[in-house]
Design a protein around this motif. Structure first.
Motif: not given
Length: 322
Positions: A72-88
């Motif tokens: 689950y990613i609750p980071l600031p908005n501008h970090m969402h895509v990068d960390w979603t891709l890393r987690a996938l």
């Protein structure tokens, strides 16, 4: 994989501590197993309700944890895509806070990564999991208010803290990214229609972020009007006004914070019926739907394609800003 989902939270955000962490902990068929934060003080807020929680000192350590199935990613908005891709790419399923992306096109990379990895990825758009919204959609589709003529949606709260990420342009702040997703997305969810044209915007800005946004949009069969604000007294409501009735949701986006969730139906004879939803927790329901989708293959109620459509409307609003 076991018969339940082992969750990790990427970052010790206050919202994760207050809402989503307890929801993951309470949801059926899931376990809150780990947290990534270097702050012992922040981690204490999570171990208070999840005593066996493992705490990783950095984000990559959590992504590399073989005993974690979903992030689950609750980071600031501008970090969402990068960390979603890393987690996938690390082989984890991902539930990322809204807005998952800051532009419609950024969803394409996430959708491609979801399809490539075979993992579930979704935006944490919790309202569609609440029974008030499922009922509202069913009532609309059953013709309870006749032909829809107009939708009016309102969502406001007050936050003028300059240090808050919602008030910083560099972290994707502003009322439209933060709560526009609710008034725009819920209209799309109930009606199944997409906006054709933004016919009016009146947007106030402070320090590079919008603090109030009045918007009118033409959909194929109705006119949408609404506003969001982070500088007004707290309030939320949405009204669907048709030829044969009115459907009003009194606490549509944060039930139990803005009052009891209710659907108030008024027919053409001005007879009123009130449907009440006093205790449903949409955060818990969201996690349970995610768990069921991963474990059973149950279709997830809010796929990335839906979330991309809401971002497309946000992009239209911002492009129309005068």
């Amino acid at each position: 994989m076991t018969d339940h989902i082992r969750w990790g939270i990427l970052g010790a955000a206050n919202f994760a501590k207050a809402q989503m962490g307890p929801a993951i902990h309470a949801a059926r068929r899931g376990t809150l197993s780990a947290l990534a934060t270097s702050s012992a003080e922040k981690s204490a807020g999570f171990t208070a309700f999840a005593p066996g929680l493992r705490v990783h000192q950095d984000y990559d350590a959590l992504l590399n944890d073989p005993e974690i199935d979903a992030i689950y990613i609750p980071l600031p908005n501008h970090m969402h895509v990068d960390w979603t891709l890393r987690a996938l790419d690390a082989g984890k399923h991902v539930l990322c806070e809204k807005p998952l992306a800051m532009q419609e096109g950024a969803f394409d990379d996430v959708i491609a990564a979801r399809d490539r990895t075979g993992k579930l990825a979704a935006e944490a758009y919790m309202i569609v999991h609440h029974p008030q919204w499922q009922k509202a959609k069913a009532l609309y589709e059953d013709g309870a208010i006749g032909s829809l003529v107009t939708v009016n949606a309102m969502f406001a709260f007050h936050n003028d803290d300059p240090t808050n990420i919602r008030n910083k342009a560099e972290t994707g702040g502003g009322s439209i990214p933060d709560i526009g997703v609710y008034i725009y997305g819920s209209t799309r969810f109930v009606t199944g229609e997409e906006p054709q044209e933004i016919v009016m915007t009146d947007i106030a800005r402070d320090n590079g972020v919008d603090t109030r946004a009045h918007v009118a949009a033409r959909f194929p069969s109705f006119l949408f009007t609404g506003y969001t604000s982070t500088r007004m007294a707290p309030y939320q409501q949405i009204v669907y006004h048709g030829t044969e009735g009115i459907m009003r949701l009194t606490a549509p986006f944060n039930p139990m914070v803005y009052g009891e969730a209710q659907i108030v139906l008024q027919d053409a004879e001005q007879r009123v019926t009130t449907l009440r939803f006093p205790s449903d927790n949409h955060y818990v329901r969201q996690v349970e739907a995610f768990n069921a989708s991963v474990l059973d293959g149950t279709p997830y109620p809010c796929p990335l394609e839906f979330s991309r459509g809401t971002q497309a409307m946000i992009d239209m609003v911002l492009a129309a800003e005068g």
